[in-house]
Design a protein around this motif. Structure first.
Motif, PDB file in Angstrom:
ATOM      1  N   MET A   1      -2.739 -53.044  38.326  1.00 46.01           N
ATOM      2  CA  MET A   1      -3.448 -51.803  38.598  1.00 46.01           C
ATOM      3  C   MET A   1      -4.272 -51.936  39.876  1.00 46.01           C
ATOM      4  N   CYS A   2      -4.867 -53.117  40.084  1.00 49.67           N
ATOM      5  CA  CYS A   2      -5.661 -53.314  41.302  1.00 49.67           C
ATOM      6  C   CYS A   2      -4.807 -53.120  42.547  1.00 49.67           C
ATOM      7  N   ASN A   3      -3.580 -53.642  42.519  1.00 48.17           N
ATOM      8  CA  ASN A   3      -2.701 -53.472  43.680  1.00 48.17           C
ATOM      9  C   ASN A   3      -2.374 -52.008  43.930  1.00 48.17           C
ATOM     10  N   ARG A   4      -2.145 -51.243  42.852  1.00 51.55           N
ATOM     11  CA  ARG A   4      -1.878 -49.814  43.009  1.00 51.55           C
ATOM     12  C   ARG A   4      -3.087 -49.090  43.593  1.00 51.55           C
ATOM     13  N   LEU A   5      -4.273 -49.434  43.074  1.00 53.49           N
ATOM     14  CA  LEU A   5      -5.483 -48.777  43.570  1.00 53.49           C
ATOM     15  C   LEU A   5      -5.790 -49.196  45.008  1.00 53.49           C
ATOM     16  N   LYS A   6      -5.478 -50.440  45.342  1.00 53.10           N
ATOM     17  CA  LYS A   6      -5.669 -50.923  46.722  1.00 53.10           C
ATOM     18  C   LYS A   6      -4.810 -50.089  47.681  1.00 53.10           C
ATOM     19  N   LYS A   7      -3.573 -49.800  47.273  1.00 50.78           N
ATOM     20  CA  LYS A   7      -2.689 -48.972  48.105  1.00 50.78           C
ATOM     21  C   LYS A   7      -3.241 -47.560  48.270  1.00 50.78           C
ATOM     22  N   ARG A   8      -4.019 -47.093  47.285  1.00 49.86           N
ATOM     23  CA  ARG A   8      -4.626 -45.761  47.351  1.00 49.86           C
ATOM     24  C   ARG A   8      -5.934 -45.765  48.140  1.00 49.86           C
ATOM     25  N   GLY A   9      -6.374 -46.972  48.597  1.00 49.17           N
ATOM     26  CA  GLY A   9      -7.563 -47.031  49.433  1.00 49.17           C
ATOM     27  C   GLY A   9      -8.767 -47.740  48.842  1.00 49.17           C
ATOM     28  N   MET A  10      -8.647 -48.307  47.645  1.00 50.47           N
ATOM     29  CA  MET A  10      -9.782 -48.991  47.041  1.00 50.47           C
ATOM     30  C   MET A  10     -10.122 -50.249  47.841  1.00 50.47           C
ATOM     31  N   PRO A  11     -11.387 -50.416  48.224  1.00 50.81           N
ATOM     32  CA  PRO A  11     -11.767 -51.627  48.957  1.00 50.81           C
ATOM     33  C   PRO A  11     -11.709 -52.852  48.043  1.00 50.81           C
ATOM     34  N   ASP A  13     -13.008 -55.959  49.241  1.00 47.28           N
ATOM     35  CA  ASP A  13     -13.892 -56.977  49.810  1.00 47.28           C
ATOM     36  C   ASP A  13     -15.123 -57.234  48.953  1.00 47.28           C
ATOM     37  N   SER A  14     -15.448 -56.289  48.033  1.00 46.12           N
ATOM     38  CA  SER A  14     -16.585 -56.518  47.143  1.00 46.12           C
ATOM     39  C   SER A  14     -16.362 -55.777  45.830  1.00 46.12           C
ATOM     40  N   LEU A  15     -16.852 -56.365  44.759  1.00 46.29           N
ATOM     41  CA  LEU A  15     -16.733 -55.740  43.451  1.00 46.29           C
ATOM     42  C   LEU A  15     -17.480 -54.414  43.426  1.00 46.29           C
ATOM     43  N   GLN A  16     -18.691 -54.394  43.978  1.00 41.19           N
ATOM     44  CA  GLN A  16     -19.486 -53.169  43.973  1.00 41.19           C
ATOM     45  C   GLN A  16     -18.779 -52.047  44.741  1.00 41.19           C
ATOM     46  N   GLY A  17     -18.163 -52.395  45.868  1.00 39.98           N
ATOM     47  CA  GLY A  17     -17.427 -51.400  46.644  1.00 39.98           C
ATOM     48  C   GLY A  17     -16.257 -50.821  45.858  1.00 39.98           C
ATOM     49  N   ALA A  18     -15.551 -51.696  45.131  1.00 41.96           N
ATOM     50  CA  ALA A  18     -14.419 -51.248  44.317  1.00 41.96           C
ATOM     51  C   ALA A  18     -14.901 -50.351  43.177  1.00 41.96           C
ATOM     52  N   ILE A  19     -16.009 -50.724  42.541  1.00 40.24           N
ATOM     53  CA  ILE A  19     -16.554 -49.921  41.443  1.00 40.24           C
ATOM     54  C   ILE A  19     -16.963 -48.543  41.949  1.00 40.24           C
ATOM     55  N   GLU A  20     -17.647 -48.497  43.079  1.00 38.87           N
ATOM     56  CA  GLU A  20     -18.066 -47.203  43.643  1.00 38.87           C
ATOM     57  C   GLU A  20     -16.861 -46.348  44.012  1.00 38.87           C
ATOM     58  N   TRP A  21     -15.830 -46.965  44.613  1.00 39.88           N
ATOM     59  CA  TRP A  21     -14.621 -46.229  44.980  1.00 39.88           C
ATOM     60  C   TRP A  21     -13.978 -45.637  43.734  1.00 39.88           C
ATOM     61  N   ARG A  22     -13.899 -46.434  42.655  1.00 43.74           N
ATOM     62  CA  ARG A  22     -13.292 -45.960  41.413  1.00 43.74           C
ATOM     63  C   ARG A  22     -14.072 -44.771  40.849  1.00 43.74           C
ATOM     64  N   LYS A  23     -15.416 -44.842  40.904  1.00 44.07           N
ATOM     65  CA  LYS A  23     -16.232 -43.732  40.399  1.00 44.07           C
ATOM     66  C   LYS A  23     -15.969 -42.456  41.181  1.00 44.07           C
ATOM     67  N   ARG A  24     -15.764 -42.595  42.492  1.00 44.84           N
ATOM     68  CA  ARG A  24     -15.551 -41.417  43.340  1.00 44.84           C
ATOM     69  C   ARG A  24     -14.125 -40.883  43.272  1.00 44.84           C
TER      70      ARG A  24
END
Length: 154
Positions: A1-11, A13-24
């Protein structure tokens, strides 16, 4: 799932950045933790004894009781439904959500009393969708289907 979300633009480089991206960027009703029938593939959570008489410090206990337990017990309505079915109680989806919310409120009161503080709790995702939300009807329909399944017999 992380790879799919990465392709959609999820950062990544940091866990917090990924969490914020997912929330948005992710619809809460389409996330694994929000499944009405629970997260059946989740690994069981184990709590290790940290040695001797000191199992947890007060901060660890507070965090577990205000974030981890609500996520585990109040995000999955199927647990309450199963318990009620075992005792012959059947509720509509709306009433089940109302009961779950009331139990969460009582849990908060008792936990605050136990901790002797007024804690800040992580609101389970299941309570974030309101009747005026566009996905509420689909969520209720999905929950009704889950509720109408026969109880598992052991």
């Amino acid at each position: 799932m992380c790879n799919r979300l990465k392709k959609r633009g999820m950062p990544c480089d940091s866990l917090q950045g990924a969490i914020e991206w997912r929330k948005r960027n992710l619809d809460v009703t389409q996330t694994k933790s929000w499944r009405i029938d629970g997260n059946q593939r989740a690994k069981p959570v184990s709590i290790e004894i940290l040695g001797g008489d000191r199992a947890f410090d007060s901060e660890t206990a507070r965090r577990a009781l205000t974030h981890t337990v609500p996520d585990l017990w109040f995000n999955q309505v199927n647990r309450l439904d199963t318990a009620l079915k075992e005792h012959g109680v059947t509720l509509s989806a709306e009433k089940l959500l109302e009961v779950q919310a009331t139990l969460f409120l009582l849990y908060q009161i008792e936990t605050d009393r136990y901790l002797k503080i007024e804690a800040v709790y992580q609101m389970p995702d299941i309570f974030m969708i309101r009747p005026e939300h566009e996905n509420y009807g689909a969520m209720i329909k999905s929950l009704e289907q889950c509720l109408n399944r026969p109880a598992a017999t052991g």
